[in-house]
Design an enzyme around this catalytic site. Structure first.
Site, PDB file in Angstrom:
ATOM      1  N   GLY A  42       0.826  -1.202   0.000  1.00 22.90           N
ATOM      2  CA  GLY A  42       0.000   0.000   0.000  1.00 22.90           C
ATOM      3  C   GLY A  42       0.849   1.236   0.000  1.00 22.90           C
TER       4      GLY A  42
ATOM      5  N   GLY B 127      -0.152   8.785   2.612  1.00 19.47           N
ATOM      6  CA  GLY B 127       0.228  10.150   2.286  1.00 19.47           C
ATOM      7  C   GLY B 127       1.701  10.433   2.499  1.00 19.47           C
ATOM      8  N   PHE B 128       2.392   9.623   3.317  1.00 14.68           N
ATOM      9  CA  PHE B 128       3.802   9.888   3.620  1.00 14.68           C
ATOM     10  C   PHE B 128       4.746   8.910   2.930  1.00 14.68           C
ATOM     11  CE2 PHE B 128       1.691  11.265   7.684  1.00 14.68           C
ATOM     12  CZ  PHE B 128       1.600  12.576   7.277  1.00 14.68           C
TER      13      PHE B 128
ATOM     14  N   PRO C 132       5.296   4.710   0.801  1.00 14.54           N
ATOM     15  CA  PRO C 132       4.835   3.332   0.614  1.00 14.54           C
ATOM     16  C   PRO C 132       4.935   2.508   1.898  1.00 14.54           C
ATOM     17  CG  PRO C 132       7.040   3.585  -0.258  1.00 14.54           C
ATOM     18  CD  PRO C 132       6.604   4.956   0.164  1.00 14.54           C
ATOM     19  N   VAL C 133       4.164   1.421   1.914  1.00 10.98           N
ATOM     20  CA  VAL C 133       4.175   0.466   3.025  1.00 10.98           C
ATOM     21  C   VAL C 133       4.518  -0.910   2.463  1.00 10.98           C
ATOM     22  CG1 VAL C 133       2.866  -0.551   4.914  1.00 10.98           C
ATOM     23  CG2 VAL C 133       2.403   1.809   4.210  1.00 10.98           C
TER      24      VAL C 133
ATOM     25  N   ASP D  75      -7.160  12.219  11.051  1.00 10.61           N
ATOM     26  CA  ASP D  75      -7.129  11.624   9.707  1.00 10.61           C
ATOM     27  C   ASP D  75      -7.769  10.237   9.725  1.00 10.61           C
ATOM     28  OD1 ASP D  75      -6.660  11.684   7.006  1.00 10.61           O
ATOM     29  OD2 ASP D  75      -4.607  10.930   7.145  1.00 10.61           O
TER      30      ASP D  75
END
Length: 836
Positions: free
Chosen positions: A523, A526-527, A529-530, A641
């Protein structure tokens, strides 16, 4: 005329012969009750017969209010043995016992067992709601051979008893239905606790299985110390009776035209009192338990005091300290508190007592009472026994009387702003000498230490005034210092020295993720990739890698590390460590195999894996996680958020709130803040935050409401207006509610399933709309949301939601960016917007 008379008597004969019983309040052995036929009490208050609850097709034999349009069942005979068709029949056998049988299978479903055989048995439904078997030959009409009041279900009616018949061995306790469709007893029961001494200060306990879940506190002659809301009122009288034969609580309605009941429910709001409002044709809830987090049994562990307005809510009693400071810092209070200095028990160093007021008295498992002692004698008695840890009056009527003493740890104490009782807790003389005093600062119980100066009898008036002035000065300084520190509390909580997480090397992260391979990418937020990874010890992890291009990520990264390292809750993602090396910044989380919520609810194929029960559990789990952030954690956290992609799902599909990069900490009693840098995700941001930069816990509540509507509908709020000519999801839901067509909002797949709990779904839509109301003041807090999710009580009607207008018309919201419809994991955030 003779012909008419003949026809009339013949019709009457047929009427009686057929056994039609809808106008009867009793039957004898020659009559029966089959499906479709009922008994009605004399005044038409209650009805007895077969019914099908909720969405179930099973048939049960029970009692309900006849004139109330909302089906309100108060007693069920065959709770766990339903009949799957209309073949049930109730008869009275030759021994006078009631026998419920299935005519199709010729099996007995339920029956009674009388100890005495009546000559002429009769079954009668009384206007009290009691179904009784009596002997018609007995002139005493109130001598019952069997009565439903002796076998309560989930409802306590006026005149019923909650407690024990010690002579007959009957346990009058309430047991919750398994769910709205199944009256079979579930995990929760509500009854008088027999662990305490029966004839002293009894208490009522809700148990989950065999474990205590909620406790009223002991009866003190007027009320229960942990239920100060039970006071003399205009609706009912109440009392507690205990003698050699019986121990029970009961209430009696003052006006028989009033309908008020006590119900135990299989929800977060377990026990509540309902009163029927005929003019509004609805039930109103007047009290419930547990009412808040301090009501959960043993919340603060041994020798801890729960203060719902405190931050944190758990505090150690004077003379005690956390048994495990490390756990205490993580808001795990289960280990409770231990003494700072041991008790002496020596005559020359006699212990003393710290006085507390406004308390729910401790659990009475290890407890002793003497009704004839006064408080002075009680203190002496407690001091003479080294095991005695606290004492108070056992009866608070008048000036107070009787002696109640506790032995061992003090369990399940809470503080009330008003009401509650005094408790004298034994402490070492060395601790009392430190002068522990309770003050109220900004509605929060705080401990203040002042120097105790011994004033001898010969002290002059001037010296006395100086001494008094000194105390006033010290207390004022204490108040000023405490208030001034509140604004700095949040920053102090996240100093760098507080970071106690494992630090991983960049090489370890590269090896775990196969050098950040695209195949391992699961995934992108906003900061950055994971990635999915695996450590050398075999533990699966998720690695969030901060993007080099992000100009806002460094501070958010630091915030997330400091925040999540301090938060521990089953519905929050667990942070395992971090990696800081050169320009690389990474967060290492527990790996959750089922990805994020948006992967399921916004996809037609994957959405079918989330049937309604799982979706409802996800809603409840998210609510509990938010409640922890807003109220129960050591810090008050505003997430800012909350969205579907930030809700991760574990192997059992339990939700965990993630991504705390935008979160803010509130200190002390701070309730809201304002910023010129509005950050969040389009579709979830509350209007007061998007326009004016104002954010609070109610901002998260708004986001939660949007999320609930998305979970129910399977539609994404941020792209809904693109498909629906500028309308918003919340606006669409609001219009459907006004039209009485809320069910049309539900995901088409869910509507086609056979086991959908329609009432529960509509309740969630209603709650979602309450959460997205335009005004933050109108929105419920998360504790109220959880209560509403688990209650069948009437809810307020929502006002018009925020973002109700069409988004394609010129408005002050036009500066909000649109959300690309195709994205499910990389949602656009709003940042650095100046309010107009």
């Amino acid at each position: 005329m003779e012909k008419f008379s003949f026809l009339f008597h013949f019709a009457l004969f047929l009427f009686l012969l057929c056994g039609v019983s809808f106008a009867l309040d009793s039957i004898n052995p020659s009559q029966s009750i089959s499906d479709g036929r009922t008994l009605v009490s004399k005044e038409g208050i209650f009805e007895f017969g077969f019914f099908t609850p909720g969405n179930s097709t099973n048939h049960y034999l029970g009692i309900w209010y006849k004139k109330i349009p909302v089906q309100t069942v108060v007693w069920v005979a065959n709770r766990c043995n339903p009949i799957n068709d209309s073949s049930g029949m109730l008869t009275i056998n030759s021994a006078g016992n009631l026998v419920l049988s299935n005519r199709n299978t010729s099996t007995v479903v339920w029956s009674t067992s009388l100890s005495t055989q009546p000559q002429k048995p009769i079954l009668e439904l009384l206007d009290s709601g009691n179904l009784v078997v009596r002997d018609e030959e007995d002139k005493n009409s109130e001598t019952y051979l069997w009565q439903s009041f002796d076998y309560p279900c989930d409802t306590l009616l006026s005149g019923m008893k909650l407690g024990w018949d010690l002579k007959k061995g009957l346990n009058w306790q309430l047991s919750a239905w398994r769910n709205w469709d199944d009256p079979c007893p579930a995990n929760f029961t509500y009854g008088v606790d027999l662990e305490a001494k029966l004839h002293t200060c009894p208490q009522i306990v809700i148990r989950k299985a065999n474990a205590k879940f909620y406790r009223t506190g002991p009866w003190n002659g007027l009320t229960f110390s942990g239920a100060p809301e039970l006071k003399p009122n205009q609706v009912f009288d109440y009392g507690f009776i205990f003698n050699d034969d019986e121990v029970y609580y009961t209430y009696k309605l003052k006006d028989n035209s009033v309908i008020s009941i006590l119900v135990l429910n299989q929800t977060s709001s377990l026990r509540y009192r309902l009163t029927w409002v005929d003019s509004e044709q609805k039930w109103n809830t007047y009290s419930s338990a547990p009412r808040d987090n301090c009501d959960f049994y043993g919340k603060c562990g041994a020798n801890g005091n729960c203060v719902i307005s405190g931050n944190p809510i758990c505090q150690c009693l004077d003379g005690f300290r956390p048994k495990s400071q490390e756990k205490w810092n993580l808001t795990d209070w289960s280990d409770g508190c231990e003494r700072i200095n041991p008790l002496s028990c020596l005559e020359k160093d006699k212990d003393e007592f710290a006085k507390f007021t406004g308390l729910k008295l401790p659990d009475t498992t290890y407890f002793w009472v003497n009704k004839s002692m006064n408080l002075k004698e009680c203190k002496a008695k407690c001091l003479s026994n080294c095991s005695c840890t606290a004492y108070t009056n056992s009866d608070v009527r008048g000036q107070g009387s009787g002696c109640a003493m506790w032995f061992g740890d003090l369990i399940d104490i809470r503080y009330f702003q008003s009401d509650g009782q005094e408790l004298f807790v034994r402490v070492s003389r060395s601790e009392l000498g430190k002068g522990l005093i309770f003050t109220q600062i900004n509605g929060r119980a705080d401990k203040a230490r002042v120097v105790i100066v011994t004033v001898v009898a010969v002290l002059g008036g001037v010296s006395g005034m100086l001494l008094l002035g000194y105390f006033i000065f010290r207390r004022r300084r204490l108040l000023e210092e405490t208030v001034s520190q509140n604004s700095d509390e949040a920053e102090d909580e996240v100093e760098d020295k507080d970071l106690e997480l494992p630090l991983y090397n960049l090489s370890d992260m590269a090896a775990a993720t196969k050098n950040f391979s695209d195949d391992n990418k699961i995934g992108e937020g906003g900061f950055g990739p994971v990635y999915k990874g695996m450590l050398k010890d075999g533990q699966e992890i998720a690695v969030k890698r901060l993007s080099f291009k992000s100009d806002q990520g460094a501070n958010e990264f630091k915030t997330e590390v400091k925040l999540i390292s301090k938060l521990q809750h089953r519905n929050l993602v667990r942070l395992l460590g971090c990696c800081i090396e050169g320009k690389e910044k990474m967060l290492v989380y527990e790996y959750l195999p089922n990805r994020s919520l948006d992967y399921f609810i916004f996809d037609q194929k994957h959405g079918k894996l989330l049937e309604w029960r799982k979706r409802f559990n996800i809603i409840v789990g998210i609510a509990r996680g938010l409640l922890y952030l807003h109220q129960d954690s050591r810090l008050r956290i505003i997430h800012r958020d909350l969205k579907a992609s930030n809700i991760l799902l574990n192997g059992e599909m339990n939700p965990k709130i993630s991504d705390f990069g935008l979160a803010r900490i509130f200190g002390g009693d701070q309730m809201e803040d304002q910023t010129k840098r509005v950050i969040g995700t389009y579709g979830y941001i509350a209007p007061e935050y998007a326009v004016g930069g104002l954010f609070s816990t109610k901002s998260d509540v708004f986001s939660f409401g949007v999320l609930v509507l998305e979970i129910v509908s399977g539609r994404k709020s941020s792209s809904f207006h693109l498909k629906n000519h500028g309308g918003t999801l919340v606006g669409y839901a609001w219009n459907l509610l006004k039209e009485g067509s809320s069910f049309e909002l539900v995901d088409g797949y869910l509507r086609a399933t056979s086991h959908l709990n329609r009432k529960e779904v509509l309740r969630c839509i209603h709650i979602g709309l309450l959460c997205v109301q335009q005004s933050p003041a109108d929105r419920p807090d998360m504790s109220s949301v959880i209560l509403m999710l688990g209650s069948a009580a009437e809810m307020p009607q929502p006002e018009q939601p925020g973002y109700f207008m069409k988004m394609d018309s010129p408005s002050r919201y036009d500066h909000l960016p649109a959300m690309p419809e195709s994205s499910s994991t990389n949602e656009i955030t709003i940042s650095q917007l100046e309010p107009r």
